[in-house]
Write a protein that holds these residues in place. Sequence first.
Motif, PDB file in Angstrom:
ATOM      1  N   ALA A  71       0.834  -1.212   0.000  1.00 52.74           N
ATOM      2  CA  ALA A  71       0.000   0.000   0.000  1.00 52.74           C
ATOM      3  C   ALA A  71       0.864   1.255   0.000  1.00 52.74           C
ATOM      4  CB  ALA A  71      -0.933  -0.019   1.212  1.00 52.74           C
ATOM      5  N   VAL A  72       1.907   1.257   0.811  1.00 58.19           N
ATOM      6  CA  VAL A  72       2.792   2.429   0.891  1.00 58.19           C
ATOM      7  C   VAL A  72       3.450   2.673  -0.465  1.00 58.19           C
ATOM      8  CG1 VAL A  72       4.971   3.279   1.871  1.00 58.19           C
ATOM      9  CG2 VAL A  72       3.206   2.315   3.382  1.00 58.19           C
ATOM     10  N   LEU A 107      -1.062   7.904   3.101  1.00 59.05           N
ATOM     11  CA  LEU A 107      -1.365   6.548   3.555  1.00 59.05           C
ATOM     12  C   LEU A 107      -0.987   6.408   5.024  1.00 59.05           C
ATOM     13  CD1 LEU A 107      -0.479   3.298   3.899  1.00 59.05           C
ATOM     14  CD2 LEU A 107      -2.455   3.824   2.462  1.00 59.05           C
ATOM     15  N   ILE A 108      -1.972   6.089   5.838  1.00 53.85           N
ATOM     16  CA  ILE A 108      -1.737   5.845   7.262  1.00 53.85           C
ATOM     17  C   ILE A 108      -1.777   4.338   7.466  1.00 53.85           C
ATOM     18  CG2 ILE A 108      -2.578   6.243   9.624  1.00 53.85           C
ATOM     19  CD1 ILE A 108      -1.798   8.840   8.252  1.00 53.85           C
ATOM     20  N   PRO A 109      -0.642   3.726   7.833  1.00 54.65           N
ATOM     21  CA  PRO A 109      -0.667   2.290   8.092  1.00 54.65           C
ATOM     22  C   PRO A 109      -1.432   1.998   9.374  1.00 54.65           C
ATOM     23  CG  PRO A 109       1.528   3.180   8.532  1.00 54.65           C
ATOM     24  CD  PRO A 109       0.692   4.317   8.020  1.00 54.65           C
ATOM     25  N   GLY A 110      -2.337   1.041   9.307  1.00 55.67           N
ATOM     26  CA  GLY A 110      -3.167   0.730  10.467  1.00 55.67           C
ATOM     27  C   GLY A 110      -3.623  -0.712  10.479  1.00 55.67           C
ATOM     28  N   THR A 126       2.708   8.003   5.185  1.00 56.73           N
ATOM     29  CA  THR A 126       3.132   8.480   3.878  1.00 56.73           C
ATOM     30  C   THR A 126       2.308   9.734   3.595  1.00 56.73           C
ATOM     31  OG1 THR A 126       3.579   6.255   3.095  1.00 56.73           O
ATOM     32  CG2 THR A 126       3.197   7.921   1.403  1.00 56.73           C
ATOM     33  N   LEU A 127       2.980  10.867   3.540  1.00 59.18           N
ATOM     34  CA  LEU A 127       2.251  12.116   3.310  1.00 59.18           C
ATOM     35  C   LEU A 127       2.797  12.792   2.064  1.00 59.18           C
ATOM     36  CD1 LEU A 127       2.312  13.401   7.027  1.00 59.18           C
ATOM     37  CD2 LEU A 127       0.370  12.361   5.848  1.00 59.18           C
ATOM     38  N   PRO A 128       1.980  12.886   1.003  1.00 63.61           N
ATOM     39  CA  PRO A 128       2.451  13.532  -0.217  1.00 63.61           C
ATOM     40  C   PRO A 128       2.633  15.041   0.024  1.00 63.61           C
ATOM     41  CG  PRO A 128       0.129  12.983  -0.417  1.00 63.61           C
ATOM     42  CD  PRO A 128       0.574  12.491   0.914  1.00 63.61           C
TER      43      PRO A 128
END
Length: 287
Positions: free
Chosen positions: A52-53, A63-66, A284-286
């Motif tokens: 996903a990342v 994308l926030i991993p959770g 992950t922050l664009p």
Amino acid sequence: MSIPRGAADLHAHSRISDGTQSPAELVDAAKEAGLGTLALTDHDATAGWSEAVRRAEEVGLGLIPGMELSTRLGHQSVHVLGYLFDPEDPTLVAETERIRLSRLTRAEGIVDRIGADYPLTWESVLEIAGAGATVGRPHIADALVAGGIVSDRAEAFGGILHPSRGYVFPHYAPDPLTGVQAIRAAGGVPVVAHPVTHGRDNVLTDAYLSDLVDAGLGGVEIEHRENTEEGKARLRALAARHDLIVTGSSDYHGTGKPNRLGENTTDPSMLERIVESGTGSAPTLPD
Ligand code: AMP
Ligand code: FE
Ligand code: FE
Ligand code: ZN
């Protein structure tokens, strides 16, 4: 319905658990829906994070991993979302491995029982779930659909997979306090998922939720299609009292549920609080 451009949807499932898309396909779907940020929250698993990342970086999505951790209070299942925890934390890894293993033996047991009355095989369920996925009733439902026994997941859940029919029994799950503590200890932000669903909106009392706050609970998922209006009002008051993070999310499962990406979203200020207090992994922050 229009999704606010760049909005955050912090609860979605891939095929790593009971969603119907790969993590990369899920990221693509979130991008296409116009979301700015997605949290991948498969049940009891982090195996989808890296795919996903990678895809989120490619397409420019936050994308926030959770994860959505299975817990149980008495005989009621309680789901606790965890964000930005360390996926290698030994306690959490051991706990989720134990849950996934118990889910597997439980699912096989349920299929054995159903198989006595309907033409359903364990092999067909395993084939649908795919190697390594967190197995659950949705996969059994899909096998029932594939076998022509029911027409969709909803019919399976309303019939054969309904607890009242006697085929279904629970899997191992820690209690919610243990779950919240484990996520927090791993540097994560614990948020109770859909705490006030129809028919069970009083399972989590204010007193118990306060105990969860003392154990490290960071927030509550208020805007969720299965929460009752009455329950949401109670949660809003509780969140104000304890200065909790409040979220709104879809709980998207691909074609496995009617929930649509972005049908509920989380305020940017709340996302910021999650990102600031999660220290176990990086979002992950664009730019
Ligand atoms: P399990 O954890 O194996 O008991 O299965 C519960 C899962 O089934 C939850 O994660 C839900 O996403 C899913 N589920 C519950 N009710 C329905 C339904 N009516 N249609 C589709 N999926 C459902
Ligand atoms: Fe699910
Ligand atoms: Fe859930
Ligand atoms: Zn969920």
